[in-house]
Design a protein around this motif. Structure first.
Motif, PDB file in Angstrom:
ATOM      1  N   MET A 185      31.290  33.203  32.346  1.00 30.41           N
ATOM      2  CA  MET A 185      32.171  32.113  32.754  1.00 30.41           C
ATOM      3  C   MET A 185      33.343  32.251  31.423  1.00 30.41           C
ATOM      4  SD  MET A 185      30.240  28.865  33.985  1.00 30.41           S
ATOM      5  CE  MET A 185      31.635  28.220  34.885  1.00 30.41           C
ATOM      6  N   LYS A 186      34.378  31.859  31.483  1.00 36.67           N
ATOM      7  CA  LYS A 186      35.480  31.600  30.509  1.00 36.67           C
ATOM      8  C   LYS A 186      35.355  30.224  29.943  1.00 36.67           C
ATOM      9  CE  LYS A 186      40.293  31.781  29.629  1.00 36.67           C
ATOM     10  NZ  LYS A 186      41.537  31.179  30.368  1.00 36.67           N
ATOM     11  N   ILE A 187      34.775  30.176  28.832  1.00 36.94           N
ATOM     12  CA  ILE A 187      34.658  28.776  28.273  1.00 36.94           C
ATOM     13  C   ILE A 187      35.619  28.185  27.246  1.00 36.94           C
ATOM     14  CG2 ILE A 187      32.849  27.470  26.860  1.00 36.94           C
ATOM     15  CD1 ILE A 187      31.072  29.979  27.572  1.00 36.94           C
ATOM     16  N   LEU A 188      35.951  26.988  27.640  1.00 37.40           N
ATOM     17  CA  LEU A 188      36.912  25.985  27.025  1.00 37.40           C
ATOM     18  C   LEU A 188      36.017  24.904  26.361  1.00 37.40           C
ATOM     19  CD1 LEU A 188      40.052  25.916  29.224  1.00 37.40           C
ATOM     20  CD2 LEU A 188      39.712  27.473  27.630  1.00 37.40           C
ATOM     21  N   TYR A 189      36.360  24.198  25.196  1.00 31.54           N
ATOM     22  CA  TYR A 189      35.713  23.139  24.616  1.00 31.54           C
ATOM     23  C   TYR A 189      36.691  22.264  23.984  1.00 31.54           C
ATOM     24  CZ  TYR A 189      35.085  24.769  19.924  1.00 31.54           C
ATOM     25  OH  TYR A 189      35.348  25.098  18.628  1.00 31.54           O
ATOM     26  N   HIS A 190      36.259  20.957  24.198  1.00 30.90           N
ATOM     27  CA  HIS A 190      36.992  19.865  23.342  1.00 30.90           C
ATOM     28  C   HIS A 190      36.052  19.146  22.750  1.00 30.90           C
ATOM     29  CE1 HIS A 190      39.884  16.676  22.397  1.00 30.90           C
ATOM     30  NE2 HIS A 190      38.941  15.749  22.821  1.00 30.90           N
ATOM     31  N   ASN A 191      36.291  19.151  21.315  1.00 28.17           N
ATOM     32  CA  ASN A 191      35.291  18.368  20.312  1.00 28.17           C
ATOM     33  C   ASN A 191      36.045  17.430  19.183  1.00 28.17           C
ATOM     34  OD1 ASN A 191      32.606  17.921  20.045  1.00 28.17           O
ATOM     35  ND2 ASN A 191      32.613  19.273  18.140  1.00 28.17           N
ATOM     36  N   ARG A 192      35.278  16.575  18.586  1.00 27.50           N
ATOM     37  CA  ARG A 192      36.061  15.986  17.435  1.00 27.50           C
ATOM     38  C   ARG A 192      36.544  17.143  16.478  1.00 27.50           C
ATOM     39  NH1 ARG A 192      32.189  11.482  15.468  1.00 27.50           N
ATOM     40  NH2 ARG A 192      30.907  13.335  16.268  1.00 27.50           N
TER      41      ARG A 192
END
Ligand SMILES: O=CC(=O)O
Length: 327
Positions: free
Chosen positions: A175-182
């Motif tokens: 999978m192509k992985i994006l992430y959002h985090n503080r």
């Protein structure tokens, strides 16, 4: 020690959803004198000074000011699982009561469940099962097709231990992985799973085929996903929630699913839990729901109970508490 009374520990009950598991009772009773809420309420005068700890299994017993006022010798609340959104840490601290949880042990199973929900939803496992066992339906209608997981884009909201473990699993699915985090993860952690940081959650929502919520519930993340965010998602996208129901505005989600603003949802958590039997989410074909079972494997639940035991023992002895949660 011989002749020494075991510490009194308050539990909700034995058995049921919030109760101590029957097969954990023997272990706990070697260390503690277990008192159920019912016994406590029936014998408050006798028991209130004796209770030193609360063993809180899936958010019960509820610990509020009234209970804290009635337990002058309480030292620690050991809460199962990782989320502590059900506890008022400042209130507990004002009573001199420490708090612990079991954060790391739950993460592998919860990440596994996130993948299970994503696969089950995209490949329509529940509908497929119903089709396979029903004597009435056409076995495999031509318009019945799922969406592929391999190669799709996964957006992970909340890249803590659980989010990262989901990324590790998703990598194996190409999978192509994006992430959002503080905060952004270290470069080497990102490249180990091929994850790309989205500073703005909107970017992640717009690009992902699957949006998976693994962020803690706090006042800042309460209803993080509402009408606006759902409208930013692709109409072909699926929302997966393995954290807390209150991260999502559930009315907006129902509307989005009914109007095909997004394709589907796969939820291990809702509010309330369980949902009332006539809740619209339970009537939608594009929704799968599991009953908050992120960490529900035999081994993990056993280790959670053992970790809670250690924390209670340390809390009562005034020793450093493993997995203490600070206010
Ligand atoms: O919900 C489960 C947990 O917080 O671990």
């Amino acid at each position: 020690m011989e002749g020494q009374e075991l510490p009194y520990v308050l539990i909700d009950c034995i058995g049921g959803v919030h109760g101590v598991y029957e097969d954990h009772v023997g272990f706990l009773q070697k260390h503690f004198h277990l008192i159920t809420m019912k016994e406590y309420l029936e014998n408050k005068t006798l028991l209130s000074k004796k209770i030193r700890a609360i063993y809180m299994w899936y958010q019960k017993p509820v610990v509020n000011k009234e209970l804290l006022q009635s337990l002058p010798n309480l030292r620690i609340v050991a809460s199962s699982g990782v989320g502590i959104d059900h506890l008022d840490l400042n209130l507990l601290s004002s009573f001199g009561v420490k708090v612990s949880n079991t954060p790391f042990i739950v993460s592998t199973d919860t990440a596994d469940l996130g993948m299970a929900l994503m696969l089950a939803s995209s490949r329509r496992l529940v509908e497929g099962y119903e089709m396979a066992v029903s004597p009435d339906t056409e076995y495999f209608p031509a318009d019945w097709l799922g969406a592929e997981v391999s190669g799709a884009t996964l957006g992970i909201v909340g890249m803590g231990t659980i989010g990262y473990k989901v990324a590790e699993r998703a990598k194996a699915f190409e999978m192509k992985i994006l992430y959002h985090n503080r905060s952004q993860r270290k470069k080497e952690e990102e490249s180990a799973v091929g994850a790309v940081y989205c500073k703005k959650i909107d970017d992640l929502l717009q690009q992902s085929d699957f949006v998976l919520l693994a962020v803690n519930l706090t006042p800042q993340t309460h209803k993080l996903i509402g009408k606006r965010e759902l409208e930013l998602m692709k109409p072909t996208a699926t929302l997966i929630n393995i954290s807390r129901g209150l991260l999502v505005d559930q009315d907006a989600l129902v509307e989005a699913l009914q109007n095909k603003v997004i394709k589907a949802a796969a939820l291990d958590v809702t509010y309330p839990e369980p949902l009332p039997r006539d809740h619209p989410l339970l009537k939608l074909k594009n929704v799968i729901i599991t009953p908050h079972i992120g960490s529900a494997t035999k081994k993990t639940r056993r280790i959670m109970m053992e970790e809670m035991t250690e924390s209670i023992q340390a809390g009562i002895a005034g020793l450093p508490i493993p997995h203490e949660v600070l206010p």
